[in-house]
Write a protein that holds these residues in place. Structure first.
Motif, short mmCIF file in Angstrom:
data_model
loop_
_atom_site.label_atom_id
_atom_site.label_comp_id
_atom_site.label_asym_id
_atom_site.label_seq_id
_atom_site.Cartn_x
_atom_site.Cartn_y
_atom_site.Cartn_z
N TYR A 285 0.81 -1.22 0.00
CA TYR A 285 0.00 0.00 0.00
C TYR A 285 0.84 1.28 0.00
O TYR A 285 0.58 2.20 -0.78
N ALA A 286 1.81 1.37 0.89
CA ALA A 286 2.59 2.62 1.01
C ALA A 286 4.04 2.31 1.34
O ALA A 286 4.61 2.87 2.26
N ASN A 287 4.62 1.39 0.56
CA ASN A 287 6.01 1.01 0.82
C ASN A 287 6.98 2.05 0.26
O ASN A 287 6.57 3.08 -0.27
N ALA A 288 8.27 1.73 0.33
CA ALA A 288 9.28 2.73 -0.02
C ALA A 288 9.23 3.15 -1.49
O ALA A 288 9.64 4.26 -1.83
N SER B 42 12.25 4.30 -9.20
CA SER B 42 11.21 4.35 -8.18
C SER B 42 9.84 4.46 -8.84
O SER B 42 9.73 4.81 -10.02
N GLY B 43 8.82 4.17 -8.07
CA GLY B 43 7.45 4.25 -8.54
C GLY B 43 6.51 3.75 -7.48
O GLY B 43 6.90 3.03 -6.56
N ASP B 44 5.26 4.14 -7.58
CA ASP B 44 4.25 3.79 -6.59
C ASP B 44 3.77 2.35 -6.81
O ASP B 44 3.07 2.06 -7.78
N ALA B 45 4.15 1.46 -5.90
CA ALA B 45 3.80 0.04 -6.04
C ALA B 45 2.29 -0.17 -6.00
O ALA B 45 1.76 -1.06 -6.68
N ARG B 46 1.59 0.65 -5.21
CA ARG B 46 0.13 0.50 -5.14
C ARG B 46 -0.51 0.85 -6.48
O ARG B 46 -1.37 0.12 -6.98
N MET B 47 -0.06 1.96 -7.09
CA MET B 47 -0.60 2.35 -8.40
C MET B 47 -0.32 1.27 -9.44
O MET B 47 -1.19 0.92 -10.25
N PHE B 48 0.91 0.75 -9.43
CA PHE B 48 1.27 -0.31 -10.37
C PHE B 48 0.38 -1.53 -10.19
O PHE B 48 -0.17 -2.08 -11.15
N THR B 49 0.24 -1.97 -8.95
CA THR B 49 -0.52 -3.20 -8.67
C THR B 49 -1.98 -3.06 -9.06
O THR B 49 -2.57 -3.97 -9.66
N ARG B 50 -2.57 -1.91 -8.73
CA ARG B 50 -3.98 -1.72 -9.07
C ARG B 50 -4.18 -1.56 -10.58
O ARG B 50 -5.19 -2.03 -11.13
N ALA B 51 -3.22 -0.92 -11.25
CA ALA B 51 -3.31 -0.81 -12.71
C ALA B 51 -3.20 -2.19 -13.35
O ALA B 51 -3.95 -2.52 -14.29
N LEU B 52 -2.29 -3.01 -12.84
CA LEU B 52 -2.13 -4.36 -13.39
C LEU B 52 -3.34 -5.23 -13.05
O LEU B 52 -3.75 -6.07 -13.86
N VAL C 288 7.99 -8.19 9.66
CA VAL C 288 8.84 -7.13 10.20
C VAL C 288 8.18 -5.80 9.83
O VAL C 288 8.05 -5.47 8.66
N LYS C 289 7.74 -5.06 10.83
CA LYS C 289 6.96 -3.85 10.58
C LYS C 289 7.85 -2.71 10.11
O LYS C 289 8.93 -2.46 10.64
N GLY C 290 7.36 -2.03 9.08
CA GLY C 290 8.00 -0.82 8.59
C GLY C 290 7.04 0.34 8.63
O GLY C 290 5.82 0.15 8.59
N TYR C 291 7.58 1.54 8.72
CA TYR C 291 6.77 2.76 8.81
C TYR C 291 7.01 3.65 7.60
O TYR C 291 8.14 3.75 7.10
N SER C 292 5.96 4.29 7.12
CA SER C 292 6.13 5.28 6.07
C SER C 292 5.24 6.48 6.35
O SER C 292 4.19 6.36 7.01
N VAL C 293 5.66 7.62 5.83
CA VAL C 293 4.85 8.84 5.94
C VAL C 293 4.99 9.57 4.61
O VAL C 293 6.08 9.70 4.06
N THR C 294 3.85 10.03 4.09
CA THR C 294 3.79 10.66 2.78
C THR C 294 3.25 12.07 2.92
O THR C 294 2.27 12.31 3.64
N PHE C 295 3.89 13.02 2.23
CA PHE C 295 3.52 14.43 2.32
C PHE C 295 3.17 14.97 0.94
O PHE C 295 3.75 14.55 -0.07
N PRO C 296 2.25 15.93 0.87
CA PRO C 296 1.96 16.59 -0.41
C PRO C 296 3.06 17.58 -0.78
O PRO C 296 3.69 18.19 0.09
N ILE C 297 3.29 17.72 -2.06
CA ILE C 297 4.25 18.68 -2.58
C ILE C 297 3.49 19.82 -3.25
O ILE C 297 2.62 19.58 -4.10
N GLN D 121 1.16 18.16 6.73
CA GLN D 121 0.10 17.25 6.30
C GLN D 121 0.64 15.82 6.12
O GLN D 121 0.67 15.29 5.01
N PRO D 122 1.04 15.18 7.22
CA PRO D 122 1.58 13.83 7.10
C PRO D 122 0.47 12.78 6.93
O PRO D 122 -0.60 12.88 7.51
N ASP D 123 0.75 11.80 6.11
CA ASP D 123 -0.13 10.64 5.95
C ASP D 123 0.65 9.42 6.45
O ASP D 123 1.52 8.89 5.76
N HIS D 124 0.37 9.00 7.69
CA HIS D 124 1.13 7.95 8.34
C HIS D 124 0.61 6.56 7.95
O HIS D 124 -0.59 6.38 7.73
N TRP D 125 1.53 5.59 7.94
CA TRP D 125 1.16 4.20 7.61
C TRP D 125 2.21 3.26 8.19
O TRP D 125 3.39 3.62 8.31
#
Length: 414
Positions: free
Chosen positions: A41-44, A197-207, A273-282, A348-352
Motif C-alpha cells: 500500500y505505502a512502501n518505499a 522508483s514508482g508507486d507500487a500501489r498504483m502499479f498493482t492496481r493498474a495491473l 517485520v513492521k516498517g513505517y512510512s509517511v507521505t507528504f503533499p508537494i 500534512q503527514p499521511d502515516h502508515w
C-alpha cells in the motif's frame, strides 16, 4: 487449467498476470476490497537492485541488541512470547556471518536485476502508469567512516555486475540539487544509475485492472479461513464466500502465508517485520528531490511520486501489530527535514505502517510444495516491489515445467 492465487498484493497480482498470460483461468482471492491494500500500500517505492544487501549481516545482531535499550535503532526488537519469532530469529542469526551475507546478497542481486528487467518489459508492453522515475538512486552517507564502509560493502554488488558510482558531496548535490542545503551533512554517496522508483500501489492496481480485462476473476472482500488438503493435494480453499476449488493453488499472502500453511504441516521461515512510512503533499513552492535515495546512517529512504514525497524507515520485530503513533515517525522526520527542509508540506503527514514478510536469508520462497498442486510465491521481505515481476515469471515457468531463466538455489522448499 484453473489456478487460484491467494493474495492481491504486488506478488499475487503479478502472479495472476503471468499465469493468465499463459492461458490459465485465474481467480484471485483477498480479504481487502482493493488490491495492494496491505504491504504494497505505502512502501518505499524503490526498485533497487543497487541496494540488494541482505539484512542478515555481521552488524545486525549488535543493532538488535542495542534496540532493546534504544528505540531509535533502525532495526528494533520488541520481545514477546511468540515462539515463531524466536525460531525465526535463531535462523536469522545463523545467516549473520560474513560468508552467509555474501552468498545471500549475491542471490538477492541476481533475482532483483532479473525482476527489474521483467518489470521494465511489462511496463513498456502494457503502458502502465505509476509515477515512475528512472534516473537512478542515491545511497548517501553522513560521515567519512560510514562512507568508507559503504564503499567496501558495495564491492559485493559491483562484483555481481552492478554499475555503482562513488560521489563526493559536490557530486551528490550535482545529481540531486534538492540536497544543497544539507551539504554539511553529506560525506558522499554511492549512485546507482539503473535504480528507479514508482508507486507500487498504483502499479498493482493498474495491473489488476489489466488482469480483469484479460478474464481474471477477483473475489475481493473475501477472507480465507483455511486450506483443505486431501492426501498430497489441495482440495479446496475455504473462504467467507464458501469453498473455492481449482486445479492448482498459489500461496502469495506475504506475512500471513505461514499461518495458512501451518495446518498443512509446513513451517515456512517467514516472519513479519513492521516498517513505517509517511507521505507528504508537494506544493508549488516546495523543493523536493527527484531521485529516490537512502540516508544510510539513519536508514531512512525517500521517493517522490508526482506531487507526493514519501519517507520510510525502521524494521521492527513486533509480531502482527500494525498500530502506530506519531512518535514512531519522529526519528525519520528529523532526518527528512534536515535533508530537505523545504521538500514538502510537513504539516500534512499521511502515516502508515505495514508488515514485510521476511525470510532469514531475505530471499523469497518459490515454486513447488509437498502438495502436488500447491505452489509458493511468498516471503519477499522489504524488496517485494523490486522482486515481484521476476518471481511471478519464475513461478509461471516452474508451474509450466520450464527451467527459470536464473538460478533459484536457496529460494525453494527443497
Amino acid at each position: 487449467m484453473h489456478t487460484v492465487v491467494l493474495g492481491a498484493g504486488v506478488a499475487g497480482i503479478t502472479s495472476a498476470w503471468y499465469l493468465a498470460a499463459q492461458g490459465r483461468q485465474v481467480t484471485v482471492i483477498d480479504r481487502q476490497p482493493l488490491a495492494a491494500s496491505e504491504t504494497s500500500y505505502a512502501n518505499a517505492g524503490m526498485v533497487a537492485p543497487g541496494h540488494s544487501y541482505t539484512w542478515a549481516s555481521p552488524r545486525a545482531p549488535g543493532i538488535l541488541w542495542r534496540s532493546l535499550r534504544d528505540s531509535t535503532q533502525a532495526l528494533r526488537l520488541k520481545l514477546n512470547a511468540d515462539p515463531h519469532m524466536w525460531v525465526w530469529l535463531w535462523k536469522f542469526l545463523q545467516n549473520c556471518t560474513a560468508e552467509r551475507s555474501r552468498i545471500n546478497t549475491g542471490r538477492k542481486l541476481v533475482l532483483c536485476r532479473y525482476s527489474q528487467e521483467r518489470l521494465q518489459e511489462l511496463t513498456a508492453t502494457l503502458g502502465l502508469e505509476y509515477e515512475r522515475i528512472s534516473q537512478g538512486a542515491l545511497y548517501m552517507y553522513r560521515d567519512a567512516a560510514s562512507f568508507q564502509r559503504g564503499q567496501a560493502n558495495m564491492r559485493i554488488l559491483s562484483d555481481g555486475g552492478m554499475r555503482l558510482d562513488v560521489l563526493d558531496a559536490d557530486g551528490v548535490i550535482a545529481r540531486e540539487p534538492a540536497l544543497a542545503s544539507a551539504r554539511e551533512h553529506i560525506a558522499g554517496a554511492i549512485y546507482c544509475p539503473s535504480d528507479e522508483s514508482g508507486d507500487a500501489r498504483m502499479f498493482t492496481r493498474a495491473l489488476a485492472e489489466r488482469c480483469r480485462a484479460a478474464g481474471v476473476r477477483f473475489l475481493m472482500d473475501t477472507s480465507i479461513d483455511r486450506i483443505e488438503a486431501r492426501g498430497d493435494r489441495i482440495a479446496a480453499v475455504h473462504t467467507s464466500a464458501g469453498p473455492v476449488t481449482a486445479d492448482e493453488y498459489v500461496l502469495s499472502l506475504g506475512s500471513y502465508s505461514p499461518i495458512l500453511a501451518r495446518p498443512l504441516g509446513y513451517s515456512l521461515p517467514i516472519y513479519p517485520v513492521k516498517g513505517y512510512s509517511v507521505t507528504f503533499p508537494i506544493g508549488a513552492g516546495h523543493q523536493p528531490p527527484t531521485l529516490a535515495g537512502v540516508d544510510e546512517n539513519n536508514l531512512v529512504a525517500w521517493a517522490r511520486f508526482g506531487d507526493r514525497l514519501r519517507f520510510t524507515a525502521t524494521a521492527e520485530f513486533s509480531g502482527y501489530d500494525t498500530r502506530h503513533s506519531p512518535r514512531d515517525f519522529e526519528p525519520m522526520l528529523r532526518a527528512a527535514r534536515q535533508l530537505f527542509p523545504n521538500g514538502a508540506d510537513w504539516s500534512q503527514p499521511d502515516h502508515w505502517a505495514g508488515l514485510r514478510p521476511m525470510t532469514p536469508e531475505n530471499t523469497p520462497i518459490l515454486g513447488a510444495s509437498r502438495h502436488g498442486n500447491l505452489f509458493l510465491n511468498t516471503g519477499h521481505g522489504h524488496m517485494g516491489w523490486t522482486m515481484a515481476c521476476g518471481t511471478a515469471q519464475i513461478l509461471a515457468d516452474l508451474m509450466n515445467g520450464r527451467k527459470p531463466a536464473i538460478d533459484i538455489t536457496g529460494m525453494t522448499l527443497a
